[in-house]
Design an enzyme around this catalytic site. Structure first.
Site, mmCIF file in Angstrom:
data_model
loop_
_atom_site.group_PDB
_atom_site.id
_atom_site.type_symbol
_atom_site.label_atom_id
_atom_site.label_comp_id
_atom_site.label_asym_id
_atom_site.label_seq_id
_atom_site.Cartn_x
_atom_site.Cartn_y
_atom_site.Cartn_z
ATOM 1 N N ILE A 37 3.422 1.954 1.840
ATOM 2 C CA ILE A 37 4.819 1.793 2.283
ATOM 3 C C ILE A 37 5.755 1.870 1.076
ATOM 4 O O ILE A 37 5.570 1.134 0.109
ATOM 5 C CB ILE A 37 5.044 0.417 2.954
ATOM 6 N N GLY B 214 0.826 -1.214 0.000
ATOM 7 C CA GLY B 214 0.000 0.000 0.000
ATOM 8 C C GLY B 214 0.853 1.253 0.000
ATOM 9 O O GLY B 214 1.593 1.521 -0.937
ATOM 10 N N GLY C 65 -5.781 0.658 2.151
ATOM 11 C CA GLY C 65 -6.556 1.850 2.485
ATOM 12 C C GLY C 65 -6.437 2.899 1.401
ATOM 13 O O GLY C 65 -5.427 3.005 0.709
ATOM 14 N N LYS D 265 2.268 -10.420 -4.207
ATOM 15 C CA LYS D 265 3.158 -9.369 -3.693
ATOM 16 C C LYS D 265 4.580 -9.886 -3.476
ATOM 17 O O LYS D 265 5.546 -9.217 -3.833
ATOM 18 C CB LYS D 265 2.569 -8.777 -2.403
HETATM 19 N N1 HSE Z 1 -6.664 -6.885 0.308
HETATM 20 C C1 HSE Z 1 -5.386 -6.278 0.411
HETATM 21 C C2 HSE Z 1 -4.903 -6.360 1.843
HETATM 22 C C3 HSE Z 1 -5.455 -4.845 -0.050
HETATM 23 O O1 HSE Z 1 -5.700 -6.712 2.723
HETATM 24 O O2 HSE Z 1 -3.734 -6.118 2.119
HETATM 25 C C4 HSE Z 1 -4.132 -4.206 -0.332
HETATM 26 O O3 HSE Z 1 -3.419 -4.846 -1.341
#
Ligand code: HSE
Length: 400
Positions: A131, A129, A297, A200
């Protein structure tokens, strides 16, 4: 003046418009240009919302407008995002995206397309996100062999596991609470089964080794089998359970996996709670460096996307080198990885478990009818073979 177009007016897309509007003066200072949102693409109407004035439903308006310099892709999913992004790059527009599915599947290829057209493909928000982790890996930690990356890469599962740990609640009821609070999707599979964290860690590992790590090759285990009883045992030894995305270099092999891991306070990731994410990067010279913050977020993620917009403005006319080629990486066999395991068996299997797992340490938590222990370090394949001989109620990898 730099014209940005935003594809998708959902949580992230609307956040990007908000960040650009709210921080317009600051963005001018950092990028040296006035940044304006010229179009927003979405199939929906937003009556009464100022975005309606710049809303379009047809992507070709954006793709064919030579005044659009930068496209922000915030649609999610691979299609049609892939086609839109590729077309934008081919038309000389830089692209900034938060879309981990797109980046994990087509990152190396889209970087190549960007380079061929002298523009940039940036994806800071696709992992962690808000970071900063993509740019630090690509542009800062360049003097080291990266030996290991371990991250809490999914906010939803971290929220659920934190709550289970603190309140002793079960998985299903905690998932429901997370859904009610908007921390988990109605269809939570991508998060709770580890698929999101898998993409990720695939992106981070590709950047660390400069080659294509196929996310489908990564062993992935989610949190659905973690129960309140597991946390009872973990609590009795000052430990907790986190969902880790990990990749490490052992000799010439790269191993990657997503799985729940039992850790204690000696691990820097132990105190990463709730929806927060963190990534621990170990360089052979640097040692451990941890990146921590809001992993999801609206505004944190949008902030990362807009930082890419600034980067694209700063590098207009040139492509920032990103070390990620299409050459595939053959990951090491999971069975060869060495781990310790926390294991629960029925009381009746105690003697057999003790004879199979020499040097195991018993874990006591006042749970009736069970025997629980932590094994010594052993290869995954050796553990699996031994575990087949007893009725394992649950087993969790241990990292202490
Ligand atoms: N669904 C993901 C999470 C959203 O909970 O981290 C961010 O990639």
């Amino acid at each position: 003046m730099i014209n940005v177009s935003v594809l998708g007016y959902g949580t992230i897309g609307s956040g990007v418009v908000e960040v650009i509007n709210t921080n317009n003066k600051k963005l001018k200072e950092t990028s040296g240009e006035e940044i304006k949102v010229k179009y927003v693409l979405d199939l929906r109407e937003f009556e009464g919302n100022p975005v309606q004035k710049i809303l379009v439903h047809d992507y070709s308006i954006i793709a064919n407008d030579p005044e659009v310099d930068i496209v922000v892709e915030a649609m999610g999913g691979v299609h049609p995002a892939y086609d839109f992004v590729k077309e934008a790059l081919e038309k000389g527009k830089s692209v900034c995206t938060s879309n981990k599915e797109l980046v994990a599947a087509h990152g190396a290829e889209l970087l190549e397309v960007a380079k061929a057209h002298n523009v940039n493909f940036f994806f800071e928000a696709s992992v962690g996100g808000g970071i900063p982790i993509i740019r630090p890996l690509n542009e800062c930690i360049t003097a080291d062999e990266i030996e290991e990356i371990t991250g809490i890469l999914n906010g939803t599962t971290n929220y659920i596991l934190t709550k289970m740990s603190k309140e002793g609640a079960g998985f299903e009821e905690t998932l429901k609470d997370a859904q009610d609070k908007g921390y988990a999707e109605r269809n939570p599979e991508a998060d709770v089964e580890g698929h999101d964290a898998c993409r990720k860690i695939a992106i981070l590992t590709s950047l660390a080794c400069g080659k294509q790590v196929n996310y489908e090759d990564i062993y992935t285990e989610g949190i659905t089998k973690i129960s309140d009883v597991d946390f009872k045992y973990a609590g009795s030894i000052g430990a907790s359970v986190k969902l880790f995305g990990t990749s490490k270099k052992v000799g010439d092999e790269i191993y990657a996996m997503v799985s729940p891991v039992m850790i204690n306070e000696t691990n820097p990731l132990y105190s990463v709670s709730d929806v927060f994410n963190a990534v621990l990067v170990k360089g052979n010279m640097l040692g451990n460096t941890m990146f921590y913050g809001a992993g999801a977020g609206k505004l944190p993620t949008a902030s990362a996307v807009v930082s890419d917009v600034v980067q694209a403005v700063r590098h207009a006319g040139e492509t920032v080198e990103t070390r990620w080629s299409k050459e595939p990486v053959k990951l090491g066999e999971m069975g060869q990885l060495v781990n310790r395991f926390f294991v629960r068996v029925a009381e009746g299997d105690k003697a057999k478990a003790q004879s199979l797992f020499a040097n195991a340490t018993e874990v006591k938590a006042d749970v009736a009818g069970e025997y629980a222990f932590i094994t010594e370090a052993m290869k995954e394949e050796e553990f699996s073979k031994k575990a087949e001989e007893i009725n394992v109620i649950n087993r969790i990898r241990v990292a202490f």
